[in-house]
Scaffold this motif. Structure first.
Motif, short mmCIF file in Angstrom:
data_model
loop_
_atom_site.label_atom_id
_atom_site.label_comp_id
_atom_site.label_asym_id
_atom_site.label_seq_id
_atom_site.Cartn_x
_atom_site.Cartn_y
_atom_site.Cartn_z
N ARG A 1 0.82 -1.21 0.00
CA ARG A 1 0.00 0.00 0.00
C ARG A 1 0.86 1.26 0.00
NH1 ARG A 1 -3.32 -3.48 3.00
NH2 ARG A 1 -2.55 -2.82 5.02
N VAL A 2 1.97 1.26 0.71
CA VAL A 2 2.85 2.43 0.76
C VAL A 2 3.48 2.68 -0.62
CG1 VAL A 2 5.00 3.34 1.72
CG2 VAL A 2 3.28 2.35 3.23
N VAL A 3 3.96 1.63 -1.28
CA VAL A 3 4.54 1.77 -2.62
C VAL A 3 3.46 2.25 -3.59
CG1 VAL A 3 5.58 0.53 -4.57
CG2 VAL A 3 6.40 0.12 -2.24
N TYR A 4 2.29 1.62 -3.52
CA TYR A 4 1.17 2.00 -4.39
C TYR A 4 0.84 3.48 -4.23
CZ TYR A 4 -3.59 2.16 -6.28
OH TYR A 4 -4.70 2.49 -6.99
N VAL A 5 0.63 3.91 -2.99
CA VAL A 5 0.23 5.29 -2.71
C VAL A 5 1.32 6.26 -3.15
CG1 VAL A 5 -0.29 6.94 -0.86
CG2 VAL A 5 -1.36 4.69 -0.87
N TYR B 1 1.38 6.39 -7.00
CA TYR B 1 0.11 6.96 -7.47
C TYR B 1 0.08 8.46 -7.22
CZ TYR B 1 -4.93 7.67 -7.95
OH TYR B 1 -6.16 8.12 -8.33
N GLU B 2 0.41 8.90 -6.02
CA GLU B 2 0.31 10.31 -5.67
C GLU B 2 1.36 11.17 -6.35
OE1 GLU B 2 -2.20 11.81 -4.28
OE2 GLU B 2 -3.19 9.88 -3.98
N PHE B 3 2.55 10.65 -6.55
CA PHE B 3 3.59 11.42 -7.25
C PHE B 3 3.09 11.80 -8.65
CE2 PHE B 3 7.25 11.61 -10.13
CZ PHE B 3 7.92 12.68 -9.58
N ILE B 4 2.60 10.80 -9.37
CA ILE B 4 2.08 11.05 -10.72
C ILE B 4 0.83 11.94 -10.64
CG2 ILE B 4 1.09 9.96 -12.77
CD1 ILE B 4 2.90 7.49 -12.07
N ALA B 5 -0.04 11.67 -9.66
CA ALA B 5 -1.28 12.43 -9.52
C ALA B 5 -1.02 13.91 -9.25
CB ALA B 5 -2.14 11.84 -8.42
N ILE B 6 -0.02 14.23 -8.44
CA ILE B 6 0.31 15.63 -8.14
C ILE B 6 0.67 16.36 -9.43
CG2 ILE B 6 2.04 17.15 -7.10
CD1 ILE B 6 2.02 15.23 -4.68
N ALA C 1 -2.22 15.09 -0.01
CA ALA C 1 -2.13 14.69 1.41
C ALA C 1 -3.46 14.08 1.87
CB ALA C 1 -1.76 15.89 2.27
N VAL C 2 -4.57 14.72 1.49
CA VAL C 2 -5.89 14.17 1.83
C VAL C 2 -6.06 12.81 1.16
CG1 VAL C 2 -8.38 14.51 1.51
CG2 VAL C 2 -6.94 16.44 2.20
N ALA C 3 -5.68 12.73 -0.10
CA ALA C 3 -5.84 11.49 -0.86
C ALA C 3 -4.98 10.36 -0.32
CB ALA C 3 -5.53 11.73 -2.34
N ILE C 4 -3.80 10.67 0.17
CA ILE C 4 -2.93 9.63 0.75
C ILE C 4 -3.61 9.00 1.97
CG2 ILE C 4 -0.80 9.25 2.06
CD1 ILE C 4 0.55 11.19 0.06
N PHE D 1 -8.14 3.51 -12.46
CA PHE D 1 -8.33 2.20 -13.09
C PHE D 1 -7.05 1.76 -13.79
CE2 PHE D 1 -9.41 -0.51 -16.64
CZ PHE D 1 -10.26 -1.44 -16.07
N VAL D 2 -6.50 2.62 -14.63
CA VAL D 2 -5.30 2.28 -15.41
C VAL D 2 -4.09 2.08 -14.49
CG1 VAL D 2 -3.67 3.13 -17.16
CG2 VAL D 2 -6.14 3.34 -17.53
N PHE D 3 -3.91 2.98 -13.53
CA PHE D 3 -2.77 2.86 -12.63
C PHE D 3 -2.82 1.56 -11.83
CE2 PHE D 3 -0.49 3.23 -8.69
CZ PHE D 3 0.73 3.75 -9.08
N THR D 4 -3.99 1.24 -11.26
CA THR D 4 -4.12 0.02 -10.45
C THR D 4 -3.89 -1.22 -11.30
OG1 THR D 4 -5.63 1.14 -8.96
CG2 THR D 4 -5.61 -1.25 -8.85
N TRP D 5 -4.42 -1.24 -12.50
CA TRP D 5 -4.19 -2.37 -13.41
C TRP D 5 -2.69 -2.51 -13.71
CZ3 TRP D 5 -2.14 -2.43 -18.37
CH2 TRP D 5 -2.19 -3.66 -19.01
N ALA D 6 -2.03 -1.40 -14.05
CA ALA D 6 -0.60 -1.45 -14.36
C ALA D 6 0.21 -1.86 -13.13
CB ALA D 6 -0.13 -0.09 -14.89
#
Length: 153
Positions: A17-21, A24-29, A56-59, A132-137
């Motif tokens: 979960r830490v790696v995922y978040v 995910y958040e780096f790209i999302a920012i 931060a909220v999303a994490i 969806f795409v990020f989680t699949w990848a």
């Protein structure tokens, strides 16, 4: 098709979960700062600031939601993550995030809740696809978590 062999393949639990978040958040920012700047009259710095605050909220929400989702998933009597499970994951996550972020967007840009909702809905459409795409990848690269690999007993 098997996931790409990576040193972190088979990553499970909190580490997963830490790696995922983090990824995910780096790209999302980066992506959300660009989208916010396009949608608002604010500059890049103000939009980046909001993107970081929203991240931060999303994490926090991501850690809570994915923990609950994987608990639910481990109790299912099916293995794997089909289209329906992936859609439910993306919709559940983004719906909760919408409730959390609309007030933040309204306050940050000094706009009404309605304007913030419309802005956030545009971001939501983008992020539904992104999630969806990020989680699949991510699952393709790192393999499925234990909760999706084995049948619940």
């Amino acid at each position: 098709m098997k996931p790409v062999e990576m040193p972190l393949e088979g990553l499970h639990g909190t580490k997963r979960r830490v790696v995922y978040v983090g990824l995910y958040e780096f790209i999302a920012i980066l992506l959300s700062a660009i989208l916010l700047e396009i949608m608002s009259s604010a500059g890049a710095a103000e939009s980046l600031g909001l993107a970081i605050a929203a991240s931060a909220v999303a994490i926090i929400w991501n850690l809570v939601f994915n923990g609950l989702f994987e608990r639910w998933e481990s109790r299912r009597h099916q293995s794997g993550r089909g289209l329906g499970v992936r859609v439910a994951h993306a919709m559940g996550f983004e719906s909760g995030l919408l409730v959390l972020l609309v007030p933040l967007v309204a306050w940050w840009y000094s706009i009404g809740l309605w304007q913030a909702l419309l802005m956030d809905l545009r971001l939501l459409v983008f992020f539904l696809v992104y999630t969806f795409v990020f989680t699949w990848a991510f699952d393709r690269v790192f393999g499925l978590p234990g909760s999706a690999e084995a049948l619940a007993s």
